[in-house]
Design an enzyme around this catalytic site. Structure first.
Site, short mmCIF file in Angstrom:
data_model
loop_
_atom_site.label_atom_id
_atom_site.label_comp_id
_atom_site.label_asym_id
_atom_site.label_seq_id
_atom_site.Cartn_x
_atom_site.Cartn_y
_atom_site.Cartn_z
N ARG A 29 0.83 -1.21 0.00
CA ARG A 29 0.00 0.00 0.00
C ARG A 29 0.86 1.26 0.00
O ARG A 29 0.48 2.28 -0.57
CB ARG A 29 -0.94 -0.03 1.21
CG ARG A 29 -2.11 -1.03 1.02
CD ARG A 29 -2.72 -1.38 2.36
NE ARG A 29 -3.95 -2.18 2.25
CZ ARG A 29 -4.00 -3.49 2.01
NH1 ARG A 29 -2.89 -4.18 1.82
NH2 ARG A 29 -5.17 -4.12 1.96
N GLY A 96 -1.55 -11.51 -5.14
CA GLY A 96 -2.98 -11.20 -5.18
C GLY A 96 -3.25 -9.76 -4.77
O GLY A 96 -4.12 -9.09 -5.32
N ARG A 124 -6.85 -17.49 -9.50
CA ARG A 124 -7.54 -16.81 -8.38
C ARG A 124 -8.69 -15.93 -8.87
O ARG A 124 -8.55 -15.24 -9.87
CB ARG A 124 -6.52 -16.03 -7.55
CG ARG A 124 -5.47 -16.98 -6.99
CD ARG A 124 -4.50 -16.30 -6.09
NE ARG A 124 -5.13 -15.84 -4.87
CZ ARG A 124 -4.49 -15.18 -3.93
NH1 ARG A 124 -3.21 -14.90 -4.07
NH2 ARG A 124 -5.12 -14.79 -2.83
N GLN A 171 -8.68 -7.03 0.21
CA GLN A 171 -8.19 -6.69 -1.13
C GLN A 171 -9.32 -6.09 -1.96
O GLN A 171 -9.13 -5.09 -2.65
CB GLN A 171 -7.61 -7.94 -1.81
CG GLN A 171 -6.33 -8.41 -1.14
CD GLN A 171 -5.76 -9.66 -1.75
OE1 GLN A 171 -6.38 -10.29 -2.61
NE2 GLN A 171 -4.58 -10.05 -1.30
N ASP A 316 -4.44 -15.58 7.06
CA ASP A 316 -3.14 -16.01 6.52
C ASP A 316 -2.39 -16.93 7.49
O ASP A 316 -1.41 -17.57 7.11
CB ASP A 316 -2.27 -14.79 6.19
CG ASP A 316 -2.82 -14.02 5.00
OD1 ASP A 316 -3.63 -14.59 4.24
OD2 ASP A 316 -2.45 -12.85 4.84
N ARG A 347 -5.45 -23.84 0.36
CA ARG A 347 -4.68 -24.10 1.60
C ARG A 347 -5.31 -25.16 2.49
O ARG A 347 -4.64 -25.68 3.38
CB ARG A 347 -4.45 -22.79 2.36
CG ARG A 347 -3.40 -21.92 1.68
CD ARG A 347 -3.01 -20.72 2.51
NE ARG A 347 -1.91 -20.02 1.86
CZ ARG A 347 -1.64 -18.73 2.02
NH1 ARG A 347 -2.39 -18.00 2.82
NH2 ARG A 347 -0.61 -18.17 1.41
N ARG A 389 3.49 -19.59 2.55
CA ARG A 389 3.06 -19.91 3.92
C ARG A 389 2.99 -21.42 4.16
O ARG A 389 3.15 -21.88 5.29
CB ARG A 389 1.74 -19.23 4.24
CG ARG A 389 1.83 -17.70 4.10
CD ARG A 389 0.72 -16.98 4.83
NE ARG A 389 0.52 -15.65 4.29
CZ ARG A 389 1.28 -14.59 4.57
NH1 ARG A 389 2.30 -14.72 5.39
NH2 ARG A 389 1.03 -13.41 4.03
C1 S3P Z 1 -4.48 -8.92 2.07
C2 S3P Z 1 -5.75 -9.38 2.31
C3 S3P Z 1 -6.06 -10.80 2.50
C4 S3P Z 1 -4.82 -11.61 2.83
C5 S3P Z 1 -3.68 -11.28 1.90
C6 S3P Z 1 -3.32 -9.81 2.02
C7 S3P Z 1 -4.29 -7.47 1.87
O1 S3P Z 1 -6.62 -11.32 1.31
O2 S3P Z 1 -5.10 -12.99 2.77
O3 S3P Z 1 -2.53 -12.04 2.21
O4 S3P Z 1 -3.13 -7.00 1.90
O5 S3P Z 1 -5.29 -6.77 1.67
P1 S3P Z 1 -8.21 -11.23 0.98
O6 S3P Z 1 -8.56 -9.81 0.77
O7 S3P Z 1 -8.39 -12.05 -0.28
O8 S3P Z 1 -8.90 -11.83 2.16
#
Ligand code: S3P
Length: 430
Positions: A29, A96, A124, A171, A316, A347, A389
């Site tokens: 971010r 992601g 994904r 996210q 996570d 996972r 992980r």
């Molecule tokens: C994250 C949000 C989570 C998390 C990922 C990082 C983020 O994912 O699992 O490792 O930085 O916003 P999701 O938004 O898919 O839950």
């Protein structure tokens, strides 16, 4: 690919202090906000993991000057309007967070861009972001009706929306906030389950405004952000591997320094306390992102039930919590965690299969897993599935096995924790 990594149990405890690397979510971010803000942003303790390097590479392709030195990064932002149409595709690698958040930024930019990533990213689900972005007015598409990469975006002229998040995902929420910052009028996002709020906190750090009333987030479009200085706390999701290692390996005492303690991320602490772990959290500062030290010692653990609202705050950490539960007396049930199926790997399957090979008694369910403890672990050949992980969970498990563990694709740890194996060795030498 590297040969399988041999992990031998040294049969000693983990002892000493450790600074885990910077938080992955906050590092991503800080590059993104630094890139769209006006003026210089200096980021300290930036995570030099592969995922965050993918974010830097994408923003460089969008014309942003970014300097990297040791663990400090300087971003020379010139405002939203100075992002330029990339002449090449944007490669998000395995990340992601990069994929979903950058879609929110690009959806407001009046040019064309294409996102691709590795084979894990290509599996994904992205519709959860592309669908609401279309409602803002952007032109966005991808494979399978916009659900998978490659994704192409022709952004611009967004109008604020009212949207209720169907999945608990920081996210998705963050992508919509980033689009909302560029949209005409107000954007309202309803989040029924609280997810990590680093985006909301960071907007304020960059001089912007965002409000939350009950479960509704309100963000006004047309905001100009100002460059700033960011101190990235240690990643609690990385610390989690050592918190669990210290709790389950005999004769251990580990002090984790300057870990991020944002309450939307500390579910692991709550779970360890409930299981009876010897864990002490000492908060040191609470400006912006709270930070503190965490002390964990070898513990007698009992199985518990984990589900509901707690899940987003430890999503996570579930692979390493599964290992923890295998060393707790009795049954641990993890439920309401179907999101695990769409992480870097599935996972649930990866944990059940790989920890199972080492003797853990874990059964997969539709929305989580059931673990019966306490089970002795034995050596064997295991695979990270290319998931950082899962790799780190198996490496921690090898500290308890009666013979060697051979870990295939151990390199995957570099996604979020490039110095992971050095840090284990450091704590074993004290
Ligand atoms: C994250 C949000 C989570 C998390 C990922 C990082 C983020 O994912 O699992 O490792 O930085 O916003 P999701 O938004 O898919 O839950």
């Amino acid at each position: 690919m590297e040969p399988k990594k041999r992990l031998s149990n040294p049969n000693i405890g983990l002892n000493g202090e450790l600074h885990v690397p910077g938080d992955k979510s906050i590092s991503h971010r800080s590059i993104m906000f630094g890139s769209v803000a006006e003026g210089k942003t200096v980021i300290h303790n930036f995570l030099m993991g592969e995922d965050c390097l993918s974010t830097i590479s994408c923003f460089r392709k969008l014309g942003v000057e970014i300097e990297v030195s040791k663990d400090e990064v300087t971003v020379y932002g010139k405002g939203w309007d100075h992002l330029k149409e990339p002449s090449d595709i944007l490669d998000v690698g395995n990340s992601g967070t990069t994929t979903r958040l950058i879609m929110g930024i690009l959806s407001g930019r009046p040019f064309h861009s294409v996102l691709i990533g590795d084979p894990s990213i290509a599996r994904r689900p992205m519709k959860r972001v592309t669908e609401p972005l279309k409602q803002f007015g952007t032109v966005i598409d991808g494979r399978s009706g916009g659900n998978f990469t490659p994704i192409s975006i022709r952004g611009g002229n967004l109008k604020g929306i009212h949207y209720s998040l169907p999945v608990a995902s920081a996210q998705v929420k963050s992508a919509l906030i980033l689009a909302g910052l560029q949209a005409e009028g107000m954007t309202e996002i309803v989040e029924r389950e609280q997810t990590r709020n680093h985006t909301e906190k960071m907007i304020v750090e960059f001089g912007g405004t965002i409000e939350k009333h009950g479960d509704t987030i309100k963000v006004k479009g047309g905001q100009v952000l100002k460059g700033t200085e960011i101190y990235v706390p240690g990643d609690i999701s990385s610390a989690a591997f050592f918190m669990v290692a210290a709790a389950i390996v005999p004769d251990s005492r580990v002090l984790l320094k300057n870990v991020g303690l944002n309450e939307t991320r500390t579910g692991i602490v709550e779970v360890m306390k409930k299981m009876g772990a010897s864990i002490e959290v000492m908060e040191k500062s609470n400006e912006g992102e709270p930070v503190g030290d965490i002390l964990v010692q070898t513990s007698n653990l009992t199985g518990i039930e984990i589900g509901g609202d707690l899940i987003p705050s430890l999503i996570d950490e579930i692979p390493i919590i599964a290992l923890l539960a295998s060393q707790a007396e009795g049954k641990t049930v993890i439920k309401d965690a179907e999101e695990l199926k769409v992480k870097e790997t599935n996972r649930i399957d990866a944990v059940v299969k790989e920890l199972g090979k080492l003797g853990a008694n874990i059964q997969g369910t539709d929305d989580g897993m059931i673990i019966e403890g306490k089970t002795p672990l034995h050596g064997g050949e295991v695979h990270s599935w290319g998931d950082h992980r899962i790799g780190m969970t198996l490496a921690v498990a090898s500290l308890l096995t009666d013979s060697d563990v051979y870990l295939e694709d151990a390199e995957a740890v570099k996604i979020s924790y490039p110095t992971f194996f050095e840090h284990i060795n450091q704590l074993l030498m004290k």
